[in-house]
Scaffold this motif. Structure first.
Motif, PDB file in Angstrom:
ATOM      1  N   ASP A  11      -5.490 -14.357  18.432  1.00  0.00           N
ATOM      2  CA  ASP A  11      -5.762 -14.452  16.991  1.00  0.00           C
ATOM      3  C   ASP A  11      -6.955 -13.597  16.597  1.00  0.00           C
ATOM      4  OD1 ASP A  11      -3.777 -16.041  16.293  1.00  0.00           O
ATOM      5  OD2 ASP A  11      -5.016 -17.764  15.693  1.00  0.00           O
ATOM      6  N   VAL A  56      -4.894  -1.161  11.192  1.00  0.00           N
ATOM      7  CA  VAL A  56      -3.748  -1.115  10.269  1.00  0.00           C
ATOM      8  C   VAL A  56      -4.237  -0.830   8.848  1.00  0.00           C
ATOM      9  CG1 VAL A  56      -1.907  -2.501   9.235  1.00  0.00           C
ATOM     10  CG2 VAL A  56      -2.334  -2.653  11.682  1.00  0.00           C
ATOM     11  N   LEU A  57      -5.292  -1.553   8.446  1.00  0.00           N
ATOM     12  CA  LEU A  57      -5.799  -1.390   7.082  1.00  0.00           C
ATOM     13  C   LEU A  57      -6.312   0.034   6.856  1.00  0.00           C
ATOM     14  CD1 LEU A  57      -6.136  -3.111   4.558  1.00  0.00           C
ATOM     15  CD2 LEU A  57      -8.449  -3.649   5.277  1.00  0.00           C
ATOM     16  N   PHE A  64      -6.132  -5.509  12.819  1.00  0.00           N
ATOM     17  CA  PHE A  64      -6.114  -5.516  11.352  1.00  0.00           C
ATOM     18  C   PHE A  64      -6.915  -4.350  10.740  1.00  0.00           C
ATOM     19  CE2 PHE A  64      -7.513  -7.246   7.173  1.00  0.00           C
ATOM     20  CZ  PHE A  64      -6.270  -7.265   6.577  1.00  0.00           C
ATOM     21  N   PHE A 123       0.831  -1.207   0.000  1.00  0.00           N
ATOM     22  CA  PHE A 123       0.000   0.000   0.000  1.00  0.00           C
ATOM     23  C   PHE A 123       0.865   1.256   0.000  1.00  0.00           C
ATOM     24  CE2 PHE A 123      -4.274  -1.685   1.157  1.00  0.00           C
ATOM     25  CZ  PHE A 123      -4.981  -0.845   0.345  1.00  0.00           C
ATOM     26  N   PHE A 181      -6.434  -9.899  16.981  1.00  0.00           N
ATOM     27  CA  PHE A 181      -5.639  -9.310  15.909  1.00  0.00           C
ATOM     28  C   PHE A 181      -6.530  -8.986  14.717  1.00  0.00           C
ATOM     29  CE2 PHE A 181      -3.588  -9.744  11.820  1.00  0.00           C
ATOM     30  CZ  PHE A 181      -2.606  -8.778  11.922  1.00  0.00           C
ATOM     31  N   TRP A 182      -7.305  -9.984  14.277  1.00  0.00           N
ATOM     32  CA  TRP A 182      -8.098  -9.767  13.056  1.00  0.00           C
ATOM     33  C   TRP A 182      -9.225  -8.775  13.259  1.00  0.00           C
ATOM     34  CZ3 TRP A 182      -5.811 -10.707   8.833  1.00  0.00           C
ATOM     35  CH2 TRP A 182      -4.902 -11.761   8.736  1.00  0.00           C
ATOM     36  N   VAL A 238       4.311   9.939   2.583  1.00  0.00           N
ATOM     37  CA  VAL A 238       4.158   8.487   2.443  1.00  0.00           C
ATOM     38  C   VAL A 238       5.319   7.927   1.616  1.00  0.00           C
ATOM     39  CG1 VAL A 238       2.702   6.665   1.476  1.00  0.00           C
ATOM     40  CG2 VAL A 238       1.661   8.576   2.666  1.00  0.00           C
ATOM     41  N   ALA A 286      -3.246   6.439   4.071  1.00  0.00           N
ATOM     42  CA  ALA A 286      -1.966   6.881   3.492  1.00  0.00           C
ATOM     43  C   ALA A 286      -2.009   6.789   1.973  1.00  0.00           C
ATOM     44  CB  ALA A 286      -0.838   6.019   4.038  1.00  0.00           C
ATOM     45  N   ALA A 287      -2.617   5.723   1.476  1.00  0.00           N
ATOM     46  CA  ALA A 287      -2.591   5.519   0.026  1.00  0.00           C
ATOM     47  C   ALA A 287      -3.612   6.376  -0.703  1.00  0.00           C
ATOM     48  CB  ALA A 287      -2.833   4.042  -0.284  1.00  0.00           C
ATOM     49  N   LEU A 288      -4.721   6.687  -0.032  1.00  0.00           N
ATOM     50  CA  LEU A 288      -5.813   7.319  -0.769  1.00  0.00           C
ATOM     51  C   LEU A 288      -6.022   8.800  -0.470  1.00  0.00           C
ATOM     52  CD1 LEU A 288      -8.457   4.494  -0.352  1.00  0.00           C
ATOM     53  CD2 LEU A 288      -7.024   4.909  -2.325  1.00  0.00           C
ATOM     54  N   LEU A 314      -3.395   2.305   6.339  1.00  0.00           N
ATOM     55  CA  LEU A 314      -2.806   2.131   5.006  1.00  0.00           C
ATOM     56  C   LEU A 314      -3.691   2.754   3.929  1.00  0.00           C
ATOM     57  CD1 LEU A 314      -1.647  -1.568   5.338  1.00  0.00           C
ATOM     58  CD2 LEU A 314      -0.207   0.460   5.339  1.00  0.00           C
ATOM     59  N   LEU A 315      -5.012   2.518   4.054  1.00  0.00           N
ATOM     60  CA  LEU A 315      -5.933   3.101   3.073  1.00  0.00           C
ATOM     61  C   LEU A 315      -5.824   4.615   3.101  1.00  0.00           C
ATOM     62  CD1 LEU A 315      -9.227   1.047   3.504  1.00  0.00           C
ATOM     63  CD2 LEU A 315      -7.909   1.269   1.423  1.00  0.00           C
ATOM     64  N   LEU A 336       0.471   9.193  -4.390  1.00  0.00           N
ATOM     65  CA  LEU A 336       0.777   9.140  -2.962  1.00  0.00           C
ATOM     66  C   LEU A 336       1.403  10.457  -2.519  1.00  0.00           C
ATOM     67  CD1 LEU A 336       2.259   5.543  -2.835  1.00  0.00           C
ATOM     68  CD2 LEU A 336       0.028   6.263  -2.066  1.00  0.00           C
TER      69      LEU A 336
END
Lengths: 387, 371
Positions: free
Chosen positions: B18, B29-30, B26, A308, B21-22, A323, B36-38, B33-34, A319
């Motif tokens: 377990d 974290v996701l 998770f 990502f 975490f999920w 980042v 940062a990327a979007l 990331l989304l 980006l």
């Protein structure tokens, strides 16, 4: 080679878990491949934007307007319902909705101008694009209205005639097929994610099992020298890594890319270097994980996270700088950067090779670094010396 | 008794690393990331002035000046051809205009910016043609034409599209929150496994206790719901206060929807855990497909998937609980009227009742002759 064989059996046993990643990867790739256009079109073609026109004034003049707009827009049928319009706009199924009010043509011919309502995405390039075409048709017509007396048909014909004139466009790049190149960049970028996930899982599974205390003790009592165990283990993982890479390259061939050009060679070379690097990271993770369930968690977070941030899913130019700065500490960033530069290569010249080769060099340094870290941790933690 | 069971179920569930975490780590974290990327994705479609070179032998000529002042869309720079060609190859420019005998537009690739410039240059040329045309037939109208050229009419007026900004990034986050609610199914599944004596030793022990089974089940399920609601609260707070994502101004309704979504997720897990007669691993895989696959169809991985599904297979929008939730958030954000929102809520309540009845029918009066 007993250790090698055991490693292969472990991987075979875990194929269903690895298969999920392969299936996701291939599914996405097939989807992209179907959009790939193999034909090279040497002529310049105007971009077309999805647009909807809701007209309450169907006259030859508004038909002429639609004809002119059809050069820059692809018309979409849209239900005239507020929520349907908002939905379509939000999801960019349509980016410009134009309403032509009743009596627009009659008023126009009398030099009286009703406003057309537009529902658009504010400040978007697409909006300016359609505005430009719309403005040209109507302002050209306006020049005639005050001067000559014409009916709607004559006016539309005259204006469309004037708007036929076009300047010459010279496209300097026709040799490479942009559509295939774009697909290749996407494919190899995604390959980074797929390969990375599979390697972390596969390598960690073998390391986790072989480093189990009982298995380790059993191996220590076998007549195989410790060095050979380590060598066979590494060899098995390298074989697995390159088998996975070969699988991805064959898949590319099956999907219809059968060009053996220099950019293609560079893509493959970059992927090979990246495989080594991913292998190094997988070794480090393999020596650190403590439970089988944690392997899945780490594989997801590390592979998905680095992908990502490094531009595997979203192109790097989208980006933010922060980042990208963070991402430049990861080899995936350099892998994707090299792919993007190879994809833009219109001709192969030494100065165009600098960035891809630099990317590969940095990945190699990462690979050596991770491999060394893995060996150091492995020696300390698992006491490889004493196996 | 309720407090006792609740306390121990809460401890059991939170110590399951377990699942934690999920369900908790998770999504956080996701979402990071989304984000940062979007976070730049909305800017991509915004218009920026297009850099373009102009190559002309006579740099001071009237035509050059006229062209350079004709639009704000393009930022012209004067260059010689070699320099312009080099800048084009280095992608500093999208193209250059060559003012030879005939005007030419030189580009390297096709694209939106090139199309805008070409359209502008065509219009520039066409307007000159139109004026010449009129002058030929009506030279006396020169003044009127010049006047009209200088006062170009604006023909369009923008109408507001929605109650909020049409931010494409949000659809990913709506799907993510919905998916996290559905991850409650892992907790529901765990509870279902832990009260069925044929599935776990713990359940066998619990079944011997002189307490009504549905009561035990209700107590454990309430522990799962409490944890899931706490998790979703953490996620919402993280999105709103740390990542500063604007999910809309109906915060209370967003939160209540998430609570309902958590109940739906937990009940879905309980349903899968009791109705399906298969191994625990298989049930876990089904929960993953149900939540992750559902989130994919609701737009977690591709922005346009949600719309494409709604247009082509409308039944899936109703049958996919993740989409019902994501669509409820979307309706709250986009529309003034809450009609579509309530429709989604009704379907969700329908699913909860269905899952509860299915679970109840399977758990009640179950006796084991031999385990």
């Amino acid at each position: 080679m007993p250790v090698f064989k055991v490693c292969m059996r472990i991987i075979k046993h875990n194929l269903p878990a690895l298969g999920i990643y392969l299936a996701i990867f291939l599914g996405i790739s097939v989807l992209y491949a179907t959009n790939m256009n193999q034909e090279v079109d040497p002529n310049f073609s105007q971009s077309k934007i999805p647009m909807a026109i809701m007209s309450q004034d169907d006259t030859p003049f508004t038909e002429g307007l639609k004809e002119h707009l059809s050069g820059v827009a692809r018309f979409v049928d849209l239900e005239d319902d507020k929520e349907a319009i908002q939905d379509a706009l939000y999801f960019r199924e349509v980016v410009y909705i134009l309403r032509i009010p009743q009596g627009f043509t009659d008023d126009f011919l009398n030099d009286d101008y009703q406003m057309l309502e537009k529902t658009v995405i504010e400040d978007a390039s697409n909006t300016y694009y359609i505005d430009l075409a719309l403005d040209q048709y109507l302002n050209t017509a306006r020049l005639y209205v005050g001067i000559e007396s014409m009916d709607a048909t004559q006016l539309a014909d005259t204006v469309l005639g004037d708007l036929e004139e076009e300047i010459e466009v010279v496209v300097t790049t026709t040799a490479s097929n942009q559509s295939v190149m774009a697909f290749m960049v996407q494919y190899f970028n995604y390959l980074g994610y797929g390969l990375f996930s599979i390697l972390i899982l596969g390598v960690s599974f073998t390391m986790f099992l072989l480093h189990d205390v009982d298995v380790k003790n059993r191996n220590a009592s076998s007549p195989i020298p410790k060095g050979r165990i380590v060598r066979e283990h590494i060899f098995a993982n390298v074989t697995f890594a390159f088998a996975a890479l070969t699988f991805f390259l064959i898949a590319l061939f099956v999907l219809g890319v059968r060009e053996f050009t220099i950019p293609m060679l560079l893509f493959v070379l970059n992927a090979i270097v990246f495989t080594l690097c991913a292998l190094g990271i997988s070794f480090v993770i393999g020596t650190l994980v403590k439970s089988k369930a944690a392997i899945h968690a780490v594989a997801n977070v590390v592979a998905l996270g680095l992908s990502f941030l490094s531009g595997v899913f979203v192109p790097q130019f989208l980006l933010s700088d922060t980042v990208l700065k963070v991402a430049s500490f990861s080899p995936v960033y350099w892998y994707v950067r090299a792919n993007e530069y190879i994809g833009q290569m219109t001709e192969v010249s030494p100065d165009r090779l600098v960035i891809p080769l630099q990317g590969m060099g940095i990945q190699l340094i990462f690979a050596i670094m991770f491999l060394s870290i893995a060996l150091v941790i492995g020696k300390r933690k698992w006491g490889l010396k004493n196996i | 008794m309720y407090g006792h069971i609740l306390k121990y179920r809460l401890m059991c569930l939170t110590k399951d690393k377990d699942n934690m975490f999920w369900i908790l780590i998770f999504p956080i974290v996701l979402s990071t990331l989304l984000y940062a990327a979007l976070s730049n994705i909305g800017n991509q479609e915004l218009f920026h002035q297009i850099p373009l070179a102009l190559v002309a032998e006579e740099e001071e000529s009237e035509e050059v000046t006229r062209l350079m002042n004709a639009t704000d869309l393009v930022e012209f720079q004067m260059m010689d051809q070699t320099e312009a060609q080099a800048s084009l190859e280095n992608e500093e420019l999208i193209g250059y205009v060559l003012m030879d005998e005939e005007m030419k537009f030189v580009v390297q690739t096709k694209g939106m910016e090139q199309s805008i410039v070409r359209l502008f240059l065509n219009h520039y040329r066409q307007t000159v043609g139109t004026v010449e045309n009129i002058m030929r037939n009506h030279p006396e109208q020169m003044g009127s034409v010049v006047n009209r050229l200088e006062t170009r009419q604006v023909f369009t007026t923008p109408v507001s599209a929605a109650r909020a900004k049409l931010d494409p990034m949000l659809i990913f986050f709506f799907a993510l929150i919905a998916m996290t609610c559905m991850y409650g199914a892992y907790l529901g599944l765990r509870e279902a496994v832990d009260i069925q004596a044929n599935l776990s030793d713990l359940a066998a022990r619990i079944n011997i206790a002189p307490i009504h089974k549905m009561k035990t089940f209700f107590y454990s399920i309430s522990a799962a719901v409490i944890i899931q609601v706490l998790i979703i609260s953490v996620l919402l707070a993280y999105l709103q206060f740390v990542l500063k994502i604007n999910l809309g101004d109906r915060s209370v309704l967003i939160y209540l929807t998430s609570v309902l979504g958590s109940v739906l997720g937990v009940m879905a897990g309980a349903f899968i855990g009791t109705v399906l007669k298969t191994s625990e691993n298989m049930k876990n895989a089904i929960v993953t497909i149900f939540s992750l696959g559902g989130a994919y169809l609701a737009g977690l991985m591709n922005f346009s998937t949600k719309y494409t599904v709604a247009e082509n297979v409308p039944i899936l929008t109703v049958l996919n609980p993740v989409n019902l939730l994501a669509d409820a958030y979307y309706a709250l954000y986009m529309f003034d009227s809450l009609e579509r929102y309530w429709m989604n809520i009704m379907y969700m309540i329908g699913f909860i009742i269905l899952f509860f009845l299915g679970t109840y029918m399977n758990v009640r009066r179950r006796k084991y002759a031999s385990i």
